[in-house]
Design a protein around this motif. Structure first.
Motif, PDB file in Angstrom:
ATOM      1  N   TRP A 139       4.896  -2.839   0.199  1.00 20.27           N
ATOM      2  CA  TRP A 139       6.302  -2.869   0.592  1.00 20.27           C
ATOM      3  C   TRP A 139       6.808  -1.487   0.954  1.00 20.27           C
ATOM      4  O   TRP A 139       7.659  -1.321   1.816  1.00 20.27           O
ATOM      5  CB  TRP A 139       7.125  -3.472  -0.541  1.00 20.27           C
ATOM      6  CG  TRP A 139       8.598  -3.325  -0.307  1.00 20.27           C
ATOM      7  CD1 TRP A 139       9.469  -2.572  -1.017  1.00 20.27           C
ATOM      8  CD2 TRP A 139       9.368  -3.936   0.726  1.00 20.27           C
ATOM      9  NE1 TRP A 139      10.729  -2.678  -0.502  1.00 20.27           N
ATOM     10  CE2 TRP A 139      10.701  -3.517   0.580  1.00 20.27           C
ATOM     11  CE3 TRP A 139       9.060  -4.808   1.770  1.00 20.27           C
ATOM     12  CZ2 TRP A 139      11.717  -3.918   1.411  1.00 20.27           C
ATOM     13  CZ3 TRP A 139      10.084  -5.219   2.617  1.00 20.27           C
ATOM     14  CH2 TRP A 139      11.386  -4.764   2.424  1.00 20.27           C
ATOM     15  N   GLU A 140       6.271  -0.452   0.295  1.00 25.79           N
ATOM     16  CA  GLU A 140       6.740   0.907   0.558  1.00 25.79           C
ATOM     17  C   GLU A 140       6.559   1.246   2.031  1.00 25.79           C
ATOM     18  O   GLU A 140       7.410   1.894   2.650  1.00 25.79           O
ATOM     19  CB  GLU A 140       5.984   1.909  -0.317  1.00 25.79           C
ATOM     20  CG  GLU A 140       6.228   1.749  -1.808  1.00 25.79           C
ATOM     21  CD  GLU A 140       5.434   0.596  -2.415  1.00 25.79           C
ATOM     22  OE1 GLU A 140       4.518   0.071  -1.736  1.00 25.79           O
ATOM     23  OE2 GLU A 140       5.748   0.212  -3.555  1.00 25.79           O
ATOM     24  N   GLN A 141       5.406   0.838   2.598  1.00 26.33           N
ATOM     25  CA  GLN A 141       5.146   1.150   3.998  1.00 26.33           C
ATOM     26  C   GLN A 141       6.030   0.337   4.933  1.00 26.33           C
ATOM     27  O   GLN A 141       6.389   0.794   6.015  1.00 26.33           O
ATOM     28  CB  GLN A 141       3.672   0.871   4.331  1.00 26.33           C
ATOM     29  CG  GLN A 141       2.700   1.864   3.706  1.00 26.33           C
ATOM     30  CD  GLN A 141       1.268   1.506   4.053  1.00 26.33           C
ATOM     31  OE1 GLN A 141       0.879   0.352   3.996  1.00 26.33           O
ATOM     32  NE2 GLN A 141       0.486   2.507   4.402  1.00 26.33           N
ATOM     33  N   LEU A 142       6.376  -0.884   4.529  1.00 25.69           N
ATOM     34  CA  LEU A 142       7.084  -1.784   5.422  1.00 25.69           C
ATOM     35  C   LEU A 142       8.599  -1.800   5.224  1.00 25.69           C
ATOM     36  O   LEU A 142       9.309  -2.435   5.990  1.00 25.69           O
ATOM     37  CB  LEU A 142       6.546  -3.213   5.245  1.00 25.69           C
ATOM     38  CG  LEU A 142       5.122  -3.444   5.744  1.00 25.69           C
ATOM     39  CD1 LEU A 142       4.655  -4.834   5.369  1.00 25.69           C
ATOM     40  CD2 LEU A 142       5.043  -3.254   7.250  1.00 25.69           C
ATOM     41  N   SER A 143       9.094  -1.140   4.184  1.00 24.44           N
ATOM     42  CA  SER A 143      10.530  -1.210   3.892  1.00 24.44           C
ATOM     43  C   SER A 143      11.360  -0.709   5.068  1.00 24.44           C
ATOM     44  O   SER A 143      12.406  -1.284   5.395  1.00 24.44           O
ATOM     45  CB  SER A 143      10.855  -0.420   2.626  1.00 24.44           C
ATOM     46  OG  SER A 143      10.473   0.941   2.780  1.00 24.44           O
ATOM     47  N   SER A 144      10.914   0.363   5.702  1.00 24.13           N
ATOM     48  CA  SER A 144      11.647   0.898   6.850  1.00 24.13           C
ATOM     49  C   SER A 144      11.669  -0.101   7.998  1.00 24.13           C
ATOM     50  O   SER A 144      12.703  -0.316   8.649  1.00 24.13           O
ATOM     51  CB  SER A 144      11.008   2.214   7.310  1.00 24.13           C
ATOM     52  OG  SER A 144      11.591   2.666   8.510  1.00 24.13           O
ATOM     53  N   LEU A 145      10.534  -0.753   8.256  1.00 25.90           N
ATOM     54  CA  LEU A 145      10.442  -1.742   9.336  1.00 25.90           C
ATOM     55  C   LEU A 145      11.359  -2.925   9.060  1.00 25.90           C
ATOM     56  O   LEU A 145      12.138  -3.338   9.923  1.00 25.90           O
ATOM     57  CB  LEU A 145       8.996  -2.208   9.492  1.00 25.90           C
ATOM     58  CG  LEU A 145       8.759  -3.286  10.554  1.00 25.90           C
ATOM     59  CD1 LEU A 145       9.022  -2.733  11.934  1.00 25.90           C
ATOM     60  CD2 LEU A 145       7.339  -3.836  10.453  1.00 25.90           C
ATOM     61  N   TYR A 146      11.284  -3.477   7.848  1.00 21.35           N
ATOM     62  CA  TYR A 146      12.145  -4.608   7.497  1.00 21.35           C
ATOM     63  C   TYR A 146      13.623  -4.212   7.573  1.00 21.35           C
ATOM     64  O   TYR A 146      14.472  -5.018   7.974  1.00 21.35           O
ATOM     65  CB  TYR A 146      11.821  -5.125   6.100  1.00 21.35           C
ATOM     66  CG  TYR A 146      10.652  -6.077   6.061  1.00 21.35           C
ATOM     67  CD1 TYR A 146      10.855  -7.449   6.015  1.00 21.35           C
ATOM     68  CD2 TYR A 146       9.349  -5.608   6.071  1.00 21.35           C
ATOM     69  CE1 TYR A 146       9.783  -8.328   5.966  1.00 21.35           C
ATOM     70  CE2 TYR A 146       8.269  -6.466   6.027  1.00 21.35           C
ATOM     71  CZ  TYR A 146       8.494  -7.834   5.976  1.00 21.35           C
ATOM     72  OH  TYR A 146       7.424  -8.698   5.938  1.00 21.35           O
TER      73      TYR A 146
END
Length: 713
Positions: A139-146
């Motif tokens: 989630w850390e990597q994708l939080s910005s994308l989401y």
């Protein structure tokens, strides 16, 4: 009895809409999903009137409208699938970030399937297949994308009402220059001497506008499809066709112009459009030319190409940059024409084309469904990734099954090419065999081996504002154009970036419709195409081949249509097109199909893909070596449903029901510029196929029997 049948039908409909697409394979689920498919086939049919040989579309789809009469959010099966996918995405975006994180992680380990799916690349390497068992990113990597996905969606929902004028206030034609109509409306002086048409279209090209006066594209090289080049050309014929005064007036009134003023501008723009369209008649006797930018500037000094390209590629653009330019006579005549046109009229024309383009990109109306559709268009790579992460479960098994069907189609077409009905020279046959042998399948837009870190970096440079939808949309449109121009330079993820650019150029991100990429020799099946009523892992093959098989075959045939034959197995424009197009049988087949375009689609190649695609899918399914024990549909289904039909009849009924639909108020004839209307598409395709006539015992005088059957391969 009638009440009971109605209740049962409603229950079946609810089960159909909520059944997981990829369930654990058990005997009961396999039986239930196939019984459910059979029940729905019967529910949609009108077996009383007319007879199948008179109007097969009415026979197969006559009751489809009654079953969907209260659902006005979609008009056909593809619309239904996108509608369901959009609802699931909207539900996902309403979750808290923490719950999205949890679901994205657990998605990788779950055998349950949420009924949405677009498909993904066939697993060919270990790296690609690991996605089905291991989370690609935390989630850390994708939080910005989401976060950016949610910001775009929320900003869209806040728009009340949708206002095209906002775009014009954010983007001006050039430094110190305003749009003519807005300057006049605000009582400001409009400096004609500061308006530069080339600078304006270059600026708007950065936001995706193309085919206005000039066309600039970054495409795979004609002789080396793995690398990209800049192509300069005249607009397509359709891009210079008149928009129509009514359309122009409506757009101008949308941005606050009076009807009288809008009428005056529309007349002037319409006259200019006529002059511009006439330039299409100029022939390009010189042909395409490849040259360095510095030489192009000398060869055709009428246009400041260096400034134009630098605005797109960046100020450090090298003069040694190679470009491929064609239709130079058009370019020279264009400059002469533009020198005779009032700058204000030219400015108005460019502005109206920009507004028309933005209207196709933005939401048709501000609603949850339309905002999700707009999001899918604006962030196609991200949304394909998210859909695959959340809704495409057990990817390895499903990929393998879809790939097996694809390989069966390839093998069947391989046999067709070997039979050499066209009597082509053997070296030409070998090139076609190589092409079908190397053809690839990709399930989903985002490559399977892509990482969450890459996804986040892809959108890193874009800053979105939850209160400014118009700026958000423009930023994402610009990102797509910038990324496509970055493919001209060697980068670390060059192959992935090239593929993104090629797919983005051809795929409408809000649609679940498959496509074929000529320059990649690749069929792309979006995730949204792989769920009921088209696909379920436990569906019997007859249902899969008659719809999914046809869709795959249709796209495959685009590699062998009148333009696909220009491309070789690697996607280079070096195919044996001249030898094939000169073949007498090939030309007879094309002329035969051309005669049916008067009442059908405008695209000969779409007609060809339908006619040849249904033949290929049918032959692939009914190949004796593949059928084995599946020759009897009753035994096949273990069901009391559909036992009145032969397997061949079930195949054609299920095929036709993929095109069932209703006239939707939002749909226009522009939706059918390539394909024919769905009803006509079914009738012409099946009337052309002799196996359909055999299956239903049609006689020569029946309407479902074409007098002259067309065949190519």
């Amino acid at each position: 009895m009638l009440k009971l049948s109605i209740v049962f039908g409603l229950l079946a409909s609810i089960i159909w809409r909520t059944t997981p697409t990829n369930c654990r394979q058990t005997h009961n689920q396999t039986q239930n999903i196939n019984q459910l498919a059979a029940i729905n086939i019967e529910r949609y049919m009108d077996v009383d009137e007319p007879k199948p040989c008179d109007n097969f579309y009415q026979y197969a789809c006559g009751n489809w409208y009654q079953q969907h009469i209260d659902e006005m959010d979609y008009g056909d099966v593809l619309g239904l699938m996108d509608y369901e996918l959009n609802k699931k995405l909207e539900h996902l975006l309403r979750k808290s970030p923490a719950s999205s994180s949890s679901s994205s992680s657990s998605a990788m380990h779950s055998d349950e399937y949420v009924n949405t799916g677009r498909s993904t690349t066939a697993p060919t390497t270990t790296a690609e297949s690991t996605r089905s068992t291991t989370p690609m990113a935390g989630w850390e990597q994708l939080s910005s994308l989401y976060g950016k996905i949610r910001t775009y969606y929320k900003s869209c929902k806040k728009v009340k009402p949708y206002n095209l004028k906002k775009y014009l206030q954010l983007i001006q034609p050039g430094p110190g220059v305003h749009w003519y109509v807005l300057a006049k409306q605000g009582g400001r002086k409009w400096n004609a001497d500061k308006f530069d048409w080339l600078e304006t279209i270059a600026k708007l090209r950065l936001y995706g506008l193309n085919g206005v006066l000039l066309k600039e594209q970054v495409l795979p090289r004609w002789d080396e499809s793995s690398s990209m080049s800049i192509y300069l050309d005249k607009p397509d014929l359709s891009e210079t066709s008149a928009m129509g005064e009514g359309v122009i007036i409506e757009l101008l009134m949308d941005i606050g112009q009076t009807k009288r003023w809008a009428n005056e501008i529309a007349r002037e723009v319409n006259r200019f459009e006529f002059q511009l369209h006439k330039l299409q008649e100029l022939e390009d006797e010189e042909g395409p030319k490849e040259m360095q930018l510095s030489y192009l500037q000398e060869y055709m000094p009428q246009i400041d190409w260096l400034t134009y390209i630098r605005q797109l590629k960046g100020p450090d653009t090298d003069l040694a940059t190679t470009v491929i330019i064609q239709n130079i006579p058009y370019m020279r005549s264009l400059v002469k024409l533009l020198n005779s046109v009032e700058p204000s009229n030219l400015c108005n024309y460019i502005m109206i084309k920009f507004l028309l383009y933005l209207k196709t990109q933005g939401p048709a109306e501000i609603s949850r469904q339309e905002c999700i559709a707009s999001l899918r268009r604006a962030m196609p790579l991200a949304l394909s990734y998210v859909v695959g992460l959340h809704y495409y479960k057990d990817a390895e098994r499903n990929d393998a099954q879809v790939l097996q069907l694809f390989e069966q189609l390839k093998q069947t077409f391989h046999t067709v090419l070997e039979d050499n009905r066209l009597q082509l020279p053997q070296p030409i046959v070998e090139t076609q065999l190589q092409k079908i042998h190397t053809m690839q399948l990709r399930i989903g837009f985002a490559p399977r081996n892509i990482s969450g870190e890459y996804m986040s970096q892809y959108y890193e440079r874009v800053t979105l504002d939850g209160n400014n939808f118009y700026a958000n949309q423009l930023s994402l449109l610009r990102l797509t154009v910038e990324r496509s121009h970055e493919t001209l330079d060697p980068l670390t993820n060059q192959e992935i970036l090239n593929d993104e650019s090629v797919i983005s150029a051809e795929w409408l991100g809000s649609s679940s419709s498959p496509l074929y990429l000529k320059s990649r020799n690749m069929v792309v099946i979006p995730y949204g195409f792989l769920h009921m009523p088209i696909y379920h892992r436990n569906l019997k093959d007859i249902y899969k081949y008659s719809v999914l098989g046809f869709a795959l075959a249709h796209e495959m045939l685009h590699g062998f249509d009148s333009s696909g034959i220009d491309y070789d197995a690697s996607g280079n424009i070096m195919g044996p097109s001249e030898e094939i197009s000169a073949n007498q049988r090939f030309m007879q087949g094309l002329r035969c199909m051309q005669n049916e375009l008067a009442t059908g689609s405008r695209s000969l190649n779409e007609k060809l893909a339908d006619y040849e695609g249904i033949r290929l899918a049918f032959n692939a399914y009914f190949t004796p070596s593949r059928l084995g024990n599946e020759t009897l549909i009753v035994k096949h289904l273990r069901s009391r449903y559909l036992n009145q039909f032969t397997p061949q009849q079930v195949f054609f009924i299920n095929f036709a029901q993929f095109f069932c639909g209703k006239v939707h108020p939002k749909l226009t004839h522009s939706a059918y510029l390539d394909h024919a209307m769905d009803e006509l598409r079914v009738l012409q395709t099946l009337a052309n196929f002799e196996e359909f006539s055999k299956a239903f015992g049609c006689e020569k005088r029946d309407k479902m029997q074409s007098r002259h059957r067309c065949r190519l391969w």
